[in-house]
Design an enzyme around this catalytic site. Structure first.
Site, mmCIF file in Angstrom:
data_model
loop_
_atom_site.group_PDB
_atom_site.id
_atom_site.type_symbol
_atom_site.label_atom_id
_atom_site.label_comp_id
_atom_site.label_asym_id
_atom_site.label_seq_id
_atom_site.Cartn_x
_atom_site.Cartn_y
_atom_site.Cartn_z
ATOM 1 C CG ASP A 148 9.096 51.261 27.121
ATOM 2 O OD1 ASP A 148 9.729 50.307 27.586
ATOM 3 O OD2 ASP A 148 9.268 51.688 25.966
ATOM 4 C CG ASP A 301 11.284 48.642 21.846
ATOM 5 O OD1 ASP A 301 10.648 49.697 21.966
ATOM 6 O OD2 ASP A 301 12.420 48.475 22.335
ATOM 7 C CG HIS A 305 15.350 57.415 17.055
ATOM 8 N ND1 HIS A 305 14.964 58.214 18.103
ATOM 9 C CD2 HIS A 305 15.546 56.177 17.585
ATOM 10 C CE1 HIS A 305 14.943 57.497 19.216
ATOM 11 N NE2 HIS A 305 15.283 56.267 18.936
ATOM 12 C CG PHE A 319 19.726 53.409 23.261
ATOM 13 C CD1 PHE A 319 20.518 52.273 23.201
ATOM 14 C CD2 PHE A 319 20.075 54.412 24.156
ATOM 15 C CE1 PHE A 319 21.649 52.145 23.995
ATOM 16 C CE2 PHE A 319 21.199 54.299 24.962
ATOM 17 C CZ PHE A 319 21.993 53.162 24.877
ATOM 18 N N GLY A 320 17.381 52.528 19.442
ATOM 19 C CA GLY A 320 16.113 52.087 18.871
ATOM 20 C C GLY A 320 16.158 51.818 17.387
#
Length: 430
Positions: A148, A301, A305, A319-320
């Site tokens: 992933d 998910d 960060h 991303f995220g």
């Protein structure tokens, strides 16, 4: 022993009052009224008791990226969101592609996690897609195999990995992304990317790799699970694969259900996620896919960060977004309170169905089952404030949103993993 009195559980989709007696790791009795002088008693005052949620897709960042998140904080954030089991992804340093590397993560989980954590093993060494991970070393210690964060680009490598996983009776869990189609994008390729003059990631970047993989899974006889489905084309491919008898399952994330590209107000890195928020048509297809059973489960998910990695433009940000602490409440607010989902339907998507498709002995609220449960105040509300998160990650675009259905107590294997001290100022369970 712990006696939970005056809670409400779902029976055939209806809330009924029950007492629940927990001993050691198990639920030993569920009855209308239970009296036990030896047990610690906790009065739930009519609050809803659900099976503990299971999250098959989280990023706990340790070892290797502790400045973003660590297992201590991530597990407590998950427990606060009602999760009693979580599956940390392998994009770590070192990558758990052999037992020696995995053991580092397992030891930290044993020491620091307040909930059950079942880590993934990598599909390829270093998640680089060039050589196979040590499947045989890992198989007895991991939930499934995944790279992933990266799509496996080589079809033969994915095919042979699927054949190995099938022999080992493990699932291949795939982040589906054809790197040749990313095109430097930072959000969905659609109307909003054009308005903001930002490079877009086309939907086919995801769907074409799913189409490849379902045929490989059919040939390999492997259980193939698709991560974070985000496009209508992906839903169509998966629906057709299931109709053909291919053993494919999939998940969708809360943010792809509650938001789409037109909700992005400006060029703000907090809205950057992978896969990106797609079109309104895609979001509607995801909701329809849940309702008709094409999409099997919901997973967060959760991707924390550091602030300096997200407080940037869309082009530059990582991303995220985080989701462990708010997932259920956001979905309850958007879909149950509005009558789109029943409470029973949402709970099963986050607990029982997850256990069923992966053959896990969790996700149930019944006598002799594991005492994995979450107590939720369906009337309680709060305003999302990242500064109050238990996660180290503060990266959410949903700051200031009012949500209902707040978890106030979480038990994992009979032990208190999270307790809202303002609600339960009674005791610490030993």
């Amino acid at each position: 022993m712990l006696l939970l009195k005056n809670g409400k559980i779902l029976e055939n989709g209806v809330l009924v009052s029950k007492d629940i007696l927990v001993k050691d790791k198990k639920i030993i009795k569920i009855e209308d009224k239970i009296e036990n002088l030896e047990a610690e008693v906790l009065d739930l005052s009519g609050k809803f008791v659900s099976p503990g949620f299971i999250d098959v897709h989280v990023h706990w960042r340790e070892p290797g990226f502790e400045y973003k998140e660590n297992i201590y904080h991530a597990s407590r954030a998950a427990a606060r969101g009602g999760f009693t089991t979580a599956m940390p992804m392998p994009n770590l340093d070192p990558v758990p592609d052999n037992y020696e590397n995995l053991k580092l993560q397992l030891d930290i989980i044993e020491r620091d996690s307040v909930i059950r954590a079942l880590p993934y093993g990598a599909i390829t060494k270093g998640e680089q897609g060039k050589d196979y991970a040590e499947f045989e070393e890992l198989v007895d210690h991991v939930f499934a195999f995944s790279d992933d964060g990266r799509g496996v680009q080589d079809a033969n490598m994915m095919y042979e990995s699927m054949m190995i996983a099938a022999k080992l009776n493990k699932a291949i869990v795939a982040h589906c992304e054809d790197n040749s189609l990313i095109r430097g994008g930072c959000m969905h390729c659609g109307r909003r990317s054009r308005e903001l003059e930002l490079p877009g990631i086309p939907s086919i970047c995801e769907s074409v790799q799913i189409a490849r993989d379902v045929l490989l899974a059919e040939a390999a006889g492997c259980h193939y699970h698709v991560c974070h489905v985000s496009t209508k084309e992906s839903v169509r491919v998966i629906k057709e694969a299931k109709a053909a008898g291919i053993k494919v399952t999939c998940e969708v994330c809360p943010h792809h259900l509650i938001s789409d590209e037109m909700d992005i107000p400006e060029d703000n890195g907090m809205w950057k996620m992978n896969p990106p928020l797609r079109s309104r048509e895609d979001r509607n297809a995801l909701i329809a896919g849940l309702l008709d059973g094409t999409i099997d489960i919901i997973a967060t998910d959760h991707a924390p960060h550091a602030t300096h990695e997200k407080d940037l433009t869309m082009r530059k940000a990582a991303f995220g977004i985080v989701g462990s602490e708010t997932a259920f409440s956001q979905l309850y607010t958007k879909f149950v309170k509005t009558g789109i989902f029943s409470l029973d339907f949402l709970v099963k998507l986050m607990s029982e169905k997850v256990a069923d498709i992966f053959g896990l002995p969790y996700g149930k609220l019944e006598e002799n089952s594991y005492a994995d449960l979450v107590v939720i105040d369906l009337e309680k509300s709060l305003i999302i404030d990242p500064e109050k998160f238990l996660s180290k990650g503060r990266n959410t675009p949903y700051i200031g949103e009012k949500i209902y259905g707040i978890p106030v107590l979480t038990l994992s294997e009979g032990k208190v993993a999270y307790k809202d001290e303002e609600v339960f100022d009674i005791y610490s369970y030993k």
